[in-house]
Design an enzyme around this catalytic site. Structure first.
Site, short mmCIF file in Angstrom:
data_model
loop_
_atom_site.label_atom_id
_atom_site.label_comp_id
_atom_site.label_asym_id
_atom_site.label_seq_id
_atom_site.Cartn_x
_atom_site.Cartn_y
_atom_site.Cartn_z
N SER A 1 32.63 53.97 37.69
CA SER A 1 33.62 53.49 38.30
C SER A 1 34.34 52.90 36.99
O SER A 1 34.07 52.84 35.84
CB SER A 1 33.49 52.14 38.94
OG SER A 1 34.97 51.18 39.03
N TYR B 1 30.21 43.52 39.20
CA TYR B 1 30.32 44.90 39.81
C TYR B 1 30.71 45.65 38.51
O TYR B 1 30.11 46.83 38.47
CB TYR B 1 31.63 44.89 40.75
CG TYR B 1 31.91 46.28 41.08
CD1 TYR B 1 31.09 47.06 42.04
CD2 TYR B 1 33.05 46.92 40.85
CE1 TYR B 1 31.22 48.40 42.15
CE2 TYR B 1 33.38 48.38 41.26
CZ TYR B 1 32.53 48.91 41.82
OH TYR B 1 32.71 50.23 42.37
P1 NDP Z 1 32.33 52.91 50.98
O1 NDP Z 1 32.04 51.48 51.46
O2 NDP Z 1 33.29 53.53 52.06
O3 NDP Z 1 30.57 53.64 51.23
C1 NDP Z 1 29.90 52.91 50.41
C2 NDP Z 1 28.37 53.72 50.98
O4 NDP Z 1 27.30 53.01 50.22
C3 NDP Z 1 28.16 53.80 52.48
O5 NDP Z 1 27.87 54.82 52.95
C4 NDP Z 1 27.03 52.76 52.56
O6 NDP Z 1 26.15 52.97 53.86
C5 NDP Z 1 26.31 52.97 51.44
N1 NDP Z 1 25.48 51.59 50.86
C6 NDP Z 1 25.95 50.56 50.30
N2 NDP Z 1 25.03 49.73 50.50
C7 NDP Z 1 23.80 50.30 50.72
C8 NDP Z 1 22.33 50.22 51.01
N3 NDP Z 1 21.96 48.87 50.58
N4 NDP Z 1 21.49 51.04 51.45
C9 NDP Z 1 22.04 52.04 51.67
N5 NDP Z 1 23.44 52.55 51.49
C10 NDP Z 1 24.21 51.76 51.16
O7 NDP Z 1 32.61 52.90 49.67
P2 NDP Z 1 33.13 53.97 48.59
O8 NDP Z 1 33.07 55.51 49.23
O9 NDP Z 1 34.29 53.67 48.03
O10 NDP Z 1 31.99 53.75 47.42
C11 NDP Z 1 30.98 54.88 47.18
C12 NDP Z 1 30.53 54.83 45.81
O11 NDP Z 1 31.83 54.78 45.02
C13 NDP Z 1 30.13 53.27 45.39
O12 NDP Z 1 29.20 53.40 44.34
C14 NDP Z 1 31.33 52.46 44.76
O13 NDP Z 1 30.98 51.55 43.80
C15 NDP Z 1 31.95 53.57 44.02
N6 NDP Z 1 33.48 53.61 43.74
C16 NDP Z 1 34.41 53.22 44.61
C17 NDP Z 1 35.81 53.28 44.47
C18 NDP Z 1 36.74 52.80 45.27
O14 NDP Z 1 37.92 52.47 44.67
N7 NDP Z 1 36.57 53.01 46.60
C19 NDP Z 1 36.32 53.37 42.96
C20 NDP Z 1 34.83 53.75 42.18
C21 NDP Z 1 33.82 53.73 42.50
P3 NDP Z 1 25.89 51.81 54.76
O15 NDP Z 1 26.89 50.70 54.72
O16 NDP Z 1 25.81 52.49 56.01
O17 NDP Z 1 24.29 51.48 54.31
C1 8X3 Z 2 36.22 50.44 42.31
C2 8X3 Z 2 37.44 50.50 41.45
O1 8X3 Z 2 39.06 49.05 39.81
O2 8X3 Z 2 38.44 48.26 42.24
O3 8X3 Z 2 35.26 50.99 41.39
O4 8X3 Z 2 37.08 48.60 40.46
S1 8X3 Z 2 38.02 49.01 41.12
#
Ligand code: NDP
Ligand code: 8X3
Length: 251
Positions: free
Chosen positions: A137, A150
């Site tokens: 991220s 985070y």
């Molecule tokens: P979502 O919340 O839409 O998806 C997150 C996914 O992670 C879900 O499928 C969830 O599945 C899974 N997850 C979370 N905790 C667990 C756990 N304990 N066990 C198994 N699965 C888990 O978020 P995003 O798609 O945005 O996030 C995906 C990745 O991208 C993350 O690593 C996030 O930090 C990163 N990210 C996101 C950004 C954003 O702005 N959205 C920007 C930069 C990075 P379930 O709940 O079914 O377990």
């Molecule tokens: C998610 C992007 O800027 O919300 O990783 O931290 S930010």
């Protein structure tokens, strides 16, 4: 159609669901991990059991992870690409006001589970000269108030990815850290404990990154010629940019 296999963690929503869908649509076998079985089942309904294999468990549970890998059907055992995507942010409070349990959950999910899954799959990935795509991220590079742990976990993801490149030197295994900025998924709903209004407000009018954008990027990385490694990709919506430093003055 290829006969390759990708494992996507966090495939029940957001980036992971979009990535799993992109690979399945293009003929890859997809192993989809997450906690919500009913969401994962939608991938199987759409693509069938020969194309998608799912396992619903908490990725922080190492025994459950090992059991899920041990239980992979024969046709899904040869994993070519690992997408370490499962992760979350919890809360936006300043460090001095944060809930320690939330900090530990982020570290256990974004760091400990990621390194565990990577370590367990490394022998096979080396055997197949495979690839690892870690979802970092921009928060790992640009600190912001309330990003504390985070951002720390995501800085770890970036540095771990670069370290893997060193250790895997000569193995043919490729490692990429994909570092997105603001993207509209369930991320903010999770971060705010289900505050839909806050989530909608954050993304409104900002034209954020989408899951499709990330799926395009991961798909591109996975299909590069074998002599190329993209070390890091930092991406933001055009509407987002880094915003300077702050100064506290004597009153
Ligand atoms: P979502 O919340 O839409 O998806 C997150 C996914 O992670 C879900 O499928 C969830 O599945 C899974 N997850 C979370 N905790 C667990 C756990 N304990 N066990 C198994 N699965 C888990 O978020 P995003 O798609 O945005 O996030 C995906 C990745 O991208 C993350 O690593 C996030 O930090 C990163 N990210 C996101 C950004 C954003 O702005 N959205 C920007 C930069 C990075 P379930 O709940 O079914 O377990
Ligand atoms: C998610 C992007 O800027 O919300 O990783 O931290 S930010």
């Amino acid at each position: 159609m290829t006969s390759k296999t990708v494992l996507v963690s966090g495939a029940s929503a957001g980036f992971g669901a979009a990535i799993a869908t992109r690979f399945a649509e293009n003929g890859w076998r997809v192993i989809a991990f997450a906690r919500r079985a009913e969401r994962l089942a939608q991938l199987v309904e759409r693509f069938g059991k020969n194309r998608v294999h799912t396992a619903a468990f908490d990725i922080r549970d190492e025994a459950a992870m090992r059991a899920a890998l041990d239980a992979l059907p024969e046709s899904f055992r040869n994993i070519d690409v690992l997408v370490n995507n499962a992760g979350l942010a919890l809360g936006t409070a300043k460090a001095q006001d944060c809930d320690l349990a939330q900090w530990k959950q982020m570290i256990d999910t974004n760091v400990t589970a990621l390194v565990t899954l990577t370590r367990l799959l490394l022998p096979g990935l080396i055997e197949r000269r495979g690839a690892i795509v870690n979802i970092g991220s921009i928060s790992g590079t640009y600190p912001y108030t309330g990003g504390n742990v985070y951002g720390g976990t995501k800085a770890f993801v970036t540095q771990f990815s670069l370290g893997l490149r060193c250790d895997l030197h000569g193995s043919g295994v490729r490692v990429t850290s994909v570092e997105p900025g603001m993207a509209e998924t369930e991320f903010t709903l999770v971060r705010t404990g289900g505050d839909r209004e806050a989530s909608e407000k954050l993304y409104k009018g900002a034209h954020p990154i989408t899951g499709q954008d990330i799926a395009d990027t991961v798909w591109w990385i996975a299909n590069l010629p074998p002599h190329l490694n993209v070390n890091r990709i930092e991406m933001m919506p055009v509407s987002q940019s880094p915003a300077g430093l702050q100064v506290a003055r004597d009153q």
